[in-house]
Write a protein that holds these residues in place. Structure first.
Motif, PDB file in Angstrom:
ATOM      1  N   ARG A  82      27.965  15.904 -35.927  1.00  0.00           N
ATOM      2  CA  ARG A  82      29.145  15.147 -36.351  1.00  0.00           C
ATOM      3  C   ARG A  82      30.383  16.018 -36.424  1.00  0.00           C
ATOM      4  O   ARG A  82      30.296  17.220 -36.643  1.00  0.00           O
ATOM      5  N   ARG A  83      31.488  15.326 -36.299  1.00  0.00           N
ATOM      6  CA  ARG A  83      32.796  15.967 -36.445  1.00  0.00           C
ATOM      7  C   ARG A  83      33.608  15.107 -37.400  1.00  0.00           C
ATOM      8  O   ARG A  83      33.714  13.890 -37.216  1.00  0.00           O
ATOM      9  N   HIS A  84      34.155  15.727 -38.439  1.00  0.00           N
ATOM     10  CA  HIS A  84      34.966  15.008 -39.424  1.00  0.00           C
ATOM     11  C   HIS A  84      36.353  15.637 -39.459  1.00  0.00           C
ATOM     12  O   HIS A  84      36.487  16.862 -39.472  1.00  0.00           O
ATOM     13  N   THR A  85      37.361  14.787 -39.499  1.00  0.00           N
ATOM     14  CA  THR A  85      38.747  15.254 -39.549  1.00  0.00           C
ATOM     15  C   THR A  85      39.456  14.546 -40.687  1.00  0.00           C
ATOM     16  O   THR A  85      39.246  13.356 -40.930  1.00  0.00           O
ATOM     17  N   VAL A  86      40.288  15.296 -41.382  1.00  0.00           N
ATOM     18  CA  VAL A  86      41.069  14.731 -42.478  1.00  0.00           C
ATOM     19  C   VAL A  86      42.528  15.156 -42.271  1.00  0.00           C
ATOM     20  O   VAL A  86      42.809  16.248 -41.777  1.00  0.00           O
ATOM     21  N   HIS A  87      43.443  14.233 -42.618  1.00  0.00           N
ATOM     22  CA  HIS A  87      44.879  14.523 -42.538  1.00  0.00           C
ATOM     23  C   HIS A  87      45.275  15.254 -43.818  1.00  0.00           C
ATOM     24  O   HIS A  87      45.422  14.631 -44.875  1.00  0.00           O
ATOM     25  N   THR A  88      45.458  16.542 -43.710  1.00  0.00           N
ATOM     26  CA  THR A  88      45.707  17.360 -44.902  1.00  0.00           C
ATOM     27  C   THR A  88      47.119  17.219 -45.450  1.00  0.00           C
ATOM     28  O   THR A  88      47.369  17.587 -46.588  1.00  0.00           O
ATOM     29  N   ASP A  89      48.019  16.688 -44.668  1.00  0.00           N
ATOM     30  CA  ASP A  89      49.372  16.453 -45.187  1.00  0.00           C
ATOM     31  C   ASP A  89      49.491  15.076 -45.836  1.00  0.00           C
ATOM     32  O   ASP A  89      50.542  14.707 -46.334  1.00  0.00           O
ATOM     33  N   ARG A  90      48.368  14.325 -45.853  1.00  0.00           N
ATOM     34  CA  ARG A  90      48.319  13.013 -46.500  1.00  0.00           C
ATOM     35  C   ARG A  90      47.047  12.901 -47.333  1.00  0.00           C
ATOM     36  O   ARG A  90      46.340  11.900 -47.282  1.00  0.00           O
ATOM     37  N   LEU A  91      46.769  13.923 -48.097  1.00  0.00           N
ATOM     38  CA  LEU A  91      45.554  13.921 -48.913  1.00  0.00           C
ATOM     39  C   LEU A  91      45.682  12.952 -50.074  1.00  0.00           C
ATOM     40  O   LEU A  91      46.745  12.821 -50.678  1.00  0.00           O
ATOM     41  N   ARG A  92      44.572  12.300 -50.391  1.00  0.00           N
ATOM     42  CA  ARG A  92      44.487  11.420 -51.556  1.00  0.00           C
ATOM     43  C   ARG A  92      43.846  12.165 -52.719  1.00  0.00           C
ATOM     44  O   ARG A  92      44.254  12.028 -53.862  1.00  0.00           O
ATOM     45  N   SER A  93      42.790  12.963 -52.399  1.00  0.00           N
ATOM     46  CA  SER A  93      42.106  13.681 -53.466  1.00  0.00           C
ATOM     47  C   SER A  93      41.396  14.915 -52.931  1.00  0.00           C
ATOM     48  O   SER A  93      41.081  15.002 -51.744  1.00  0.00           O
ATOM     49  N   VAL A  94      41.152  15.836 -53.847  1.00  0.00           N
ATOM     50  CA  VAL A  94      40.353  17.025 -53.583  1.00  0.00           C
ATOM     51  C   VAL A  94      39.358  17.119 -54.728  1.00  0.00           C
ATOM     52  O   VAL A  94      39.732  17.009 -55.888  1.00  0.00           O
ATOM     53  N   ALA A  95      38.093  17.309 -54.390  1.00  0.00           N
ATOM     54  CA  ALA A  95      37.046  17.421 -55.408  1.00  0.00           C
ATOM     55  C   ALA A  95      36.191  18.641 -55.115  1.00  0.00           C
ATOM     56  O   ALA A  95      36.085  19.086 -53.975  1.00  0.00           O
ATOM     57  N   TRP A  96      35.596  19.170 -56.161  1.00  0.00           N
ATOM     58  CA  TRP A  96      34.703  20.326 -56.056  1.00  0.00           C
ATOM     59  C   TRP A  96      33.320  19.866 -56.463  1.00  0.00           C
ATOM     60  O   TRP A  96      33.129  19.354 -57.560  1.00  0.00           O
ATOM     61  N   HIS A  97      32.353  20.037 -55.574  1.00  0.00           N
ATOM     62  CA  HIS A  97      30.980  19.637 -55.868  1.00  0.00           C
ATOM     63  C   HIS A  97      30.141  20.888 -56.067  1.00  0.00           C
ATOM     64  O   HIS A  97      30.030  21.718 -55.175  1.00  0.00           O
ATOM     65  N   ASP A  98      29.574  21.015 -57.273  1.00  0.00           N
ATOM     66  CA  ASP A  98      28.645  22.108 -57.550  1.00  0.00           C
ATOM     67  C   ASP A  98      27.243  21.629 -57.247  1.00  0.00           C
ATOM     68  O   ASP A  98      26.914  20.466 -57.412  1.00  0.00           O
ATOM     69  N   GLY A  99      26.437  22.511 -56.836  1.00  0.00           N
ATOM     70  CA  GLY A  99      25.052  22.187 -56.532  1.00  0.00           C
ATOM     71  C   GLY A  99      24.431  23.413 -55.898  1.00  0.00           C
ATOM     72  O   GLY A  99      24.877  24.539 -56.108  1.00  0.00           O
ATOM     73  N   VAL A 100      23.412  23.193 -55.089  1.00  0.00           N
ATOM     74  CA  VAL A 100      22.786  24.306 -54.382  1.00  0.00           C
ATOM     75  C   VAL A 100      23.831  25.001 -53.516  1.00  0.00           C
ATOM     76  O   VAL A 100      23.913  26.218 -53.475  1.00  0.00           O
ATOM     77  N   ALA A 101      24.635  24.205 -52.838  1.00  0.00           N
ATOM     78  CA  ALA A 101      25.735  24.740 -52.037  1.00  0.00           C
ATOM     79  C   ALA A 101      27.034  24.113 -52.542  1.00  0.00           C
ATOM     80  O   ALA A 101      27.150  22.895 -52.610  1.00  0.00           O
ATOM     81  N   GLN A 102      27.989  24.947 -52.900  1.00  0.00           N
ATOM     82  CA  GLN A 102      29.267  24.420 -53.364  1.00  0.00           C
ATOM     83  C   GLN A 102      30.004  23.793 -52.189  1.00  0.00           C
ATOM     84  O   GLN A 102      29.959  24.301 -51.064  1.00  0.00           O
ATOM     85  N   ARG A 103      30.686  22.706 -52.464  1.00  0.00           N
ATOM     86  CA  ARG A 103      31.440  22.005 -51.439  1.00  0.00           C
ATOM     87  C   ARG A 103      32.793  21.587 -51.983  1.00  0.00           C
ATOM     88  O   ARG A 103      32.909  21.138 -53.118  1.00  0.00           O
ATOM     89  N   LEU A 104      33.805  21.729 -51.143  1.00  0.00           N
ATOM     90  CA  LEU A 104      35.136  21.216 -51.422  1.00  0.00           C
ATOM     91  C   LEU A 104      35.260  19.932 -50.598  1.00  0.00           C
ATOM     92  O   LEU A 104      35.024  19.943 -49.386  1.00  0.00           O
ATOM     93  N   ILE A 105      35.578  18.833 -51.259  1.00  0.00           N
ATOM     94  CA  ILE A 105      35.628  17.532 -50.593  1.00  0.00           C
ATOM     95  C   ILE A 105      37.080  17.078 -50.554  1.00  0.00           C
ATOM     96  O   ILE A 105      37.709  16.892 -51.594  1.00  0.00           O
ATOM     97  N   LEU A 106      37.602  16.914 -49.349  1.00  0.00           N
ATOM     98  CA  LEU A 106      38.980  16.483 -49.144  1.00  0.00           C
ATOM     99  C   LEU A 106      38.971  15.064 -48.582  1.00  0.00           C
ATOM    100  O   LEU A 106      38.257  14.787 -47.608  1.00  0.00           O
ATOM    101  N   ARG A 107      39.775  14.178 -49.193  1.00  0.00           N
ATOM    102  CA  ARG A 107      39.885  12.791 -48.732  1.00  0.00           C
ATOM    103  C   ARG A 107      41.354  12.482 -48.449  1.00  0.00           C
ATOM    104  O   ARG A 107      42.223  12.841 -49.243  1.00  0.00           O
ATOM    105  N   ASP A 108      41.592  11.775 -47.354  1.00  0.00           N
ATOM    106  CA  ASP A 108      42.974  11.421 -47.035  1.00  0.00           C
ATOM    107  C   ASP A 108      43.230   9.935 -47.290  1.00  0.00           C
ATOM    108  O   ASP A 108      42.327   9.195 -47.687  1.00  0.00           O
ATOM    109  N   LEU A 109      44.445   9.507 -47.056  1.00  0.00           N
ATOM    110  CA  LEU A 109      44.841   8.122 -47.323  1.00  0.00           C
ATOM    111  C   LEU A 109      44.151   7.122 -46.409  1.00  0.00           C
ATOM    112  O   LEU A 109      44.047   5.944 -46.742  1.00  0.00           O
ATOM    113  N   ASP A 110      43.678   7.573 -45.244  1.00  0.00           N
ATOM    114  CA  ASP A 110      42.998   6.685 -44.298  1.00  0.00           C
ATOM    115  C   ASP A 110      41.516   6.519 -44.612  1.00  0.00           C
ATOM    116  O   ASP A 110      40.809   5.806 -43.908  1.00  0.00           O
ATOM    117  N   GLY A 111      41.026   7.199 -45.655  1.00  0.00           N
ATOM    118  CA  GLY A 111      39.622   7.113 -46.011  1.00  0.00           C
ATOM    119  C   GLY A 111      38.748   8.169 -45.353  1.00  0.00           C
ATOM    120  O   GLY A 111      37.531   8.171 -45.540  1.00  0.00           O
TER     121      GLY A 111
END
Length: 173
Positions: A82-111
Motif C-alpha cells: 500500500r501507499r498512503h499520502t496525506v496533505h500536510t499543509d491541510r492537516l486535521r489532526s496529529v496523534a501519537w500511538h504508543d504500543g509495540v511500535a510507536q506511530r505518528l498518525i497524520l490525518r488531513d481534511l480529505d480523510g
C-alpha cells in the motif's frame, strides 16, 4: 529544485535502504538457519522446509520498512502493498500511538491518513523540516485542531536525537 520544472525535489528517508537490506538479511537468514539445523539433525522434510520458508516470508513482510518521502504539501508512506499520502499543509489532526511500535498518525481534511515511525523524522532532518513547515501552515490556516501534544513530544524526540548526534560527532561521551 528540479532544473526543468522548478519544483522542489522530494525528500526521502535516508536510512530506508539500510533498513530494507537488514529486513532481507534477517528474513533470509532465519529459514536458512532452521533448514540447516533440520538438515544436520536429519529431520528435514518437504513440509518442514515449506514451514521454515513460509515463516521467513512472514518475517520479511513484518520487517519490511515503510518508505517515507515528502514534498511541499504532501507526505507519502509506501509499504509492500500500500501507499498512503496525506496533505500536510491541510492537516486535521496529529496523534501519537504508543504500543509495540510507536506511530505518528497524520490525518488531513480529505480523510487521508498516514502512519509513520517518529524515529524516521528524528533521523532525517530535511524530512522533519519540510513536515514542520507544512504543520505550521496547517496551524496558521486553523485546519489542525488536534495534535499539539504529539507535536511537542515529537519535537522533544527530535531535539534529543539532534543532541545525541552533536555529542557523537564532537567526540563527547
Amino acid at each position: 529544485m528540479t532544473p526543468t520544472t522548478g519544483q522542489p525535489l522530494p525528500v526521502s528517508d535516508t536510512r530506508w535502504a539500510d533498513d530494507a537490506r537488514a529486513a532481507v538479511t534477517v528474513a533470509a537468514s532465519f529459514p536458512v538457519l532452521l533448514l540447516g539445523v533440520d538438515g544436520t539433525s536429519g529431520a528435514l522434510s518437504g513440509p518442514r522446509a515449506a514451514l521454515w520458508t513460509g515463516l521467513g516470508l512472514i518475517l520479511f513482510v513484518m520487517l519490511w520498512p515503510t518508505r517515507v518521502s515528502a514534498r511541499p504539501g504532501l507526505l507519502t508512506a509506501r509499504g509492500l502493498l500500500r501507499r498512503h499520502t496525506v496533505h500536510t499543509d491541510r492537516l486535521r489532526s496529529v496523534a501519537w500511538h504508543d504500543g509495540v511500535a510507536q506511530r505518528l498518525i497524520l490525518r488531513d481534511l480529505d480523510g487521508n491518513q498516514v502512519e509513520i515511525d517518529p524515529r524516521v523524522l528524528a533521523a532525517n532532518p530535511p524530512l522533519w523540516h519540510l513536515l514542520d513547515q507544512d504543520i505550521r501552515t496547517s496551524l496558521s490556516r486553523g485546519t489542525m485542531r488536534e495534535g499539539r501534544r504529539p507535536l511537542q513530544r515529537l519535537s522533544r524526540l527530535i531535539d534529543a536525537e539532534t543532541a545525541r548526534t552533536v555529542f557523537r560527532v564532537s567526540g563527547m561521551p
